[in-house]
Design an enzyme around this catalytic site. Structure first.
Site, PDB file in Angstrom:
ATOM      1  CE  LYS A 201      -9.164  15.931 -63.377  1.00  0.00           C
ATOM      2  NZ  LYS A 201      -9.497  14.504 -63.623  1.00  0.00           N
ATOM      3  CD  GLU A 207     -20.595  22.461 -53.954  1.00  0.00           C
ATOM      4  OE1 GLU A 207     -19.901  22.631 -54.988  1.00  0.00           O
ATOM      5  OE2 GLU A 207     -21.390  21.512 -53.835  1.00  0.00           O
ATOM      6  N   GLY A 261     -10.791  12.851 -59.660  1.00  0.00           N
ATOM      7  CA  GLY A 261     -10.918  13.626 -58.423  1.00  0.00           C
ATOM      8  C   GLY A 261     -10.857  12.772 -57.175  1.00  0.00           C
ATOM      9  NE  ARG A 262     -15.048   8.146 -58.356  1.00  0.00           N
ATOM     10  CZ  ARG A 262     -15.518   8.846 -59.387  1.00  0.00           C
ATOM     11  NH1 ARG A 262     -15.723  10.151 -59.252  1.00  0.00           N
ATOM     12  NH2 ARG A 262     -15.790   8.259 -60.538  1.00  0.00           N
ATOM     13  CD  GLU A 347     -18.218  11.463 -57.125  1.00  0.00           C
ATOM     14  OE1 GLU A 347     -17.021  11.761 -57.359  1.00  0.00           O
ATOM     15  OE2 GLU A 347     -18.997  12.197 -56.475  1.00  0.00           O
ATOM     16  CG  HIS A 378     -23.006   3.114 -27.805  1.00  0.00           C
ATOM     17  ND1 HIS A 378     -23.426   2.575 -26.614  1.00  0.00           N
ATOM     18  CD2 HIS A 378     -21.700   2.733 -27.943  1.00  0.00           C
ATOM     19  CE1 HIS A 378     -22.419   1.924 -26.035  1.00  0.00           C
ATOM     20  NE2 HIS A 378     -21.349   2.020 -26.820  1.00  0.00           N
ATOM     21  CE  LYS A 488     -20.783  19.174 -58.925  1.00  0.00           C
ATOM     22  NZ  LYS A 488     -19.440  19.107 -59.538  1.00  0.00           N
TER      23      LYS A 488
HETATM   24  O1  F6P Z   1     -18.614  15.055 -56.519  1.00  0.00           O
HETATM   25  C1  F6P Z   1     -18.464  15.421 -57.845  1.00  0.00           C
HETATM   26  C2  F6P Z   1     -17.042  15.878 -58.051  1.00  0.00           C
HETATM   27  O2  F6P Z   1     -16.819  16.132 -59.411  1.00  0.00           O
HETATM   28  C3  F6P Z   1     -16.023  14.871 -57.517  1.00  0.00           C
HETATM   29  O3  F6P Z   1     -15.770  13.835 -58.409  1.00  0.00           O
HETATM   30  C4  F6P Z   1     -14.858  15.772 -57.260  1.00  0.00           C
HETATM   31  O4  F6P Z   1     -13.902  15.169 -56.402  1.00  0.00           O
HETATM   32  C5  F6P Z   1     -15.552  16.975 -56.611  1.00  0.00           C
HETATM   33  O5  F6P Z   1     -16.789  17.093 -57.318  1.00  0.00           O
HETATM   34  C6  F6P Z   1     -14.757  18.260 -56.639  1.00  0.00           C
HETATM   35  O6  F6P Z   1     -14.389  18.569 -57.961  1.00  0.00           O
HETATM   36  P1  F6P Z   1     -13.181  19.637 -58.180  1.00  0.00           P
HETATM   37  O7  F6P Z   1     -11.945  19.011 -57.573  1.00  0.00           O
HETATM   38  O8  F6P Z   1     -13.085  19.818 -59.642  1.00  0.00           O
HETATM   39  O9  F6P Z   1     -13.563  20.892 -57.448  1.00  0.00           O
END
Ligand code: F6P
Length: 519
Positions: A201, A207, A261-262, A347, A378, A488
């Protein structure tokens, strides 16, 4: 708005808890053998059974009274109508507009969503039929979604649940900054037949950008710069950053910032799903979610599934003092639900202050853990049976198998019901002390008549709305996530310190020195 725990409704619910405190689930069934009927509800092939919870019909009425005290109906209508319910970021939360086929949300939002959706679905079909091809003219065989959190978890859960073995492409998900995630995927790819989707987003997450750069270098080193134009796409709200990365503007599939995002798997972030299952199934997935939206928007709270599921969790966590919840999908195809529900709930509602900045009183979110059954039997079920009562339990089952191993499927469902019965009733007194299971461990049963795009859409929307219900009761903004930003930020100087060797706080100095010496 008063803190919910200071309201008369909460006081009444607390008194009710005390009245029930000596009554076990076994007692409740003995007193009312028909409670299985009275405490279960169905919406279009999704069945919710709360009869193994430590509640009775009066509890349901008190749940409804609590939602009135929390002004849930108004807050729900505010969300659907596009008000800035995401108060700290000053935005609406309109993931419901992404699947709105009947005008539940304002036309402006629906039309934006529809335009984005059509563009994304058209490209998905082009990939599937081989109209969109790699830079050497070969059809795509592998699609790699590079994203993390909501840009990976939801899409991967749906693709795992619904994708058949005869689809035209294989779908992969790369998320972790640990290069092993990229390498173990890369080693199975042919550069000429691979399409990369950079799902982010913000188009800023460290990452995702690191993995996107690694994939870009790998592709350019083998096929040259021009390969990017045909073999990369971006799924993002940040189109400027996507263009700056070198993504072909025609391959940038956007979605608005009023989609969290979620909550974004229904948007362009779901491109990997659309490629995996095709337009027709993706549309059925949206229709299922929309059906749950309509149910949440209209059903009386005494039989409103997101309300019942959310209030049951509030009851278990805050009044029965069960801070954790084990989510146990008895369906291997639903293994992606565990991280999905963890992120959605922890979250969204794992916060210490309300939307208005007051301290949260009570537990606004559960510690969610779990894995598919029967595997969990298990691993950690021993603690759930005989350990201290710390977790409520939630089973998710699928009545009709998607295969013809009917015997296996009946064993799976029999194990699910056996575990639910064991947690609820325990062993009784006629066993040795070491064999005794106390029972009275409350558990919920959610059953899908079948696992298909429509029922999965309903189920995932059910959890989205359940989260909103719990957040509203505690007056929390369920749509921001400042806590994760903090961690972060601390990583940034430490990344630098790995090369310079200094500049870290004393708390990390010894560990950094050891890691640097050994790495
Ligand atoms: O986990 C933190 C967060 O901001 C989530 O809310 C989001 O889905 C994820 O990192 C990835 O964010 P982006 O889609 O901006 O890379």
């Amino acid at each position: 708005m008063p803190t919910i725990t200071d309201t008369a409704a909460w006081t009444r619910l607390t008194a009710h808890r005390d009245e029930l405190s000596t009554i076990t689930i076994a007692d409740l069934f003995a007193a009312d053998p028909g409670r299985g009927e009275r405490l279960s509800w169905e919406v279009s092939g999704l069945w919710l059974d709360l009869s193994r919870q430590r509640i009775n019909p009066e509890t349901i009425q008190l749940f409804a009274a609590l939602t009135d005290a929390a002004q849930l109906a108004q807050r729900r209508d505010d969300m659907f109508s596009g008000k800035s319910v995401n108060s700290t970021e000053g935005r609406p939360a309109l993931h419901t507009a992404l699947r709105d086929l009947s005008g539940l949300t304002p036309d402006l939002f629906r039309s934006v969503a529809r335009n984005h959706r059509e563009s994304m679905l058209a490209f998905a079909e082009d990939v599937r039929i081989g109209k969109a091809r790699g830079s050497t003219g070969r059809v795509f065989q592998d699609v790699v979604n590079i994203g993390i959190g909501g840009s990976q978890i939801g899409p991967m859960a749906v693709t795992t649940a619904l994708m058949g073995s005869d689809e035209p492409q294989r779908i992969h998900y790369v998320a972790n900054i640990d290069a092993a995630d990229w390498i173990t995927t890369r080693d199975h790819l042919d550069p000429e037949t691979t399409l990369f989707l950079v799902a982010s987003k913000t188009f800023f997450t460290q990452e995702t950008m690191a993995n996107a750069r690694a994939a870009k270098k790998w592709l350019v080193d083998t096929l040259g710069e021009e390969a990017i134009t045909k073999q990369f796409a971006a799924l993002s709200s940040n189109t400027l950053a996507a263009k700056a990365f070198g993504i072909n503007p025609k391959r940038i599939f956007s979605f608005p910032d009023w989609v969290g995002g979620r909550f974004s798997l229904w948007s362009a972030i779901g491109l990997s799903i659309a490629i995996a299952i095709g337009r027709k199934e993706f549309s059925a997935f949206l229709e299922g979610a929309h059906e749950m939206d309509k149910h949440f928007a209209a059903a009386p709270f005494e039989r409103n599934l997101p309300v019942l599921l959310g209030l049951t969790d509030i009851w278990n966590r805050n009044l029965l003092n069960l801070p954790a919840r084990a989510v146990l999908p008895y369906s291997e195809r639903l293994k992606g639900l565990n991280p999905y529900i963890q992120q959605l709930e922890m979250e969204s509602n794992g916060k210490g202050v309300t939307a208005t900045g007051d301290p949260v009183k009570g537990r606004s979110a559960s510690i969610v853990f779990g894995m598919t059954g029967t595997n969990g039997q298990h691993t950690f079920h021993q603690l759930l049976h005989q350990g201290p009562a710390v977790a409520a339990i939630e089973f998710i089952g699928v009545a009709k198998a998607r295969h013809d191993y009917v015997g296996n499927h009946h064993m799976l469902l029999a194990n699910m019901l056996g575990q639910a019965e064991a947690f609820a009733l325990g062993t009784g007194a006629d066993v040795s002390i070491h064999h005794a299971c106390p029972g009275n461990r409350p558990n919920t049963l959610i059953v899908l008549k079948s696992l298909d795009a429509h029922t999965l859409g309903m189920l995932m929307a059910l959890y989205e709305h359940k989260v909103f219900v719990e957040g509203t009761v505690f007056n929390i903004n369920s749509f921001d996530q400042y806590g994760v930003e903090f961690g972060k930020a601390l990583a940034v100087p430490l990344i630098e310190a790995f090369s310079s060797g200094d500049g870290t706080s004393p708390i990390s100095a010894a560990a950094l020195a050891k890691l640097r010496a050994w790495s």
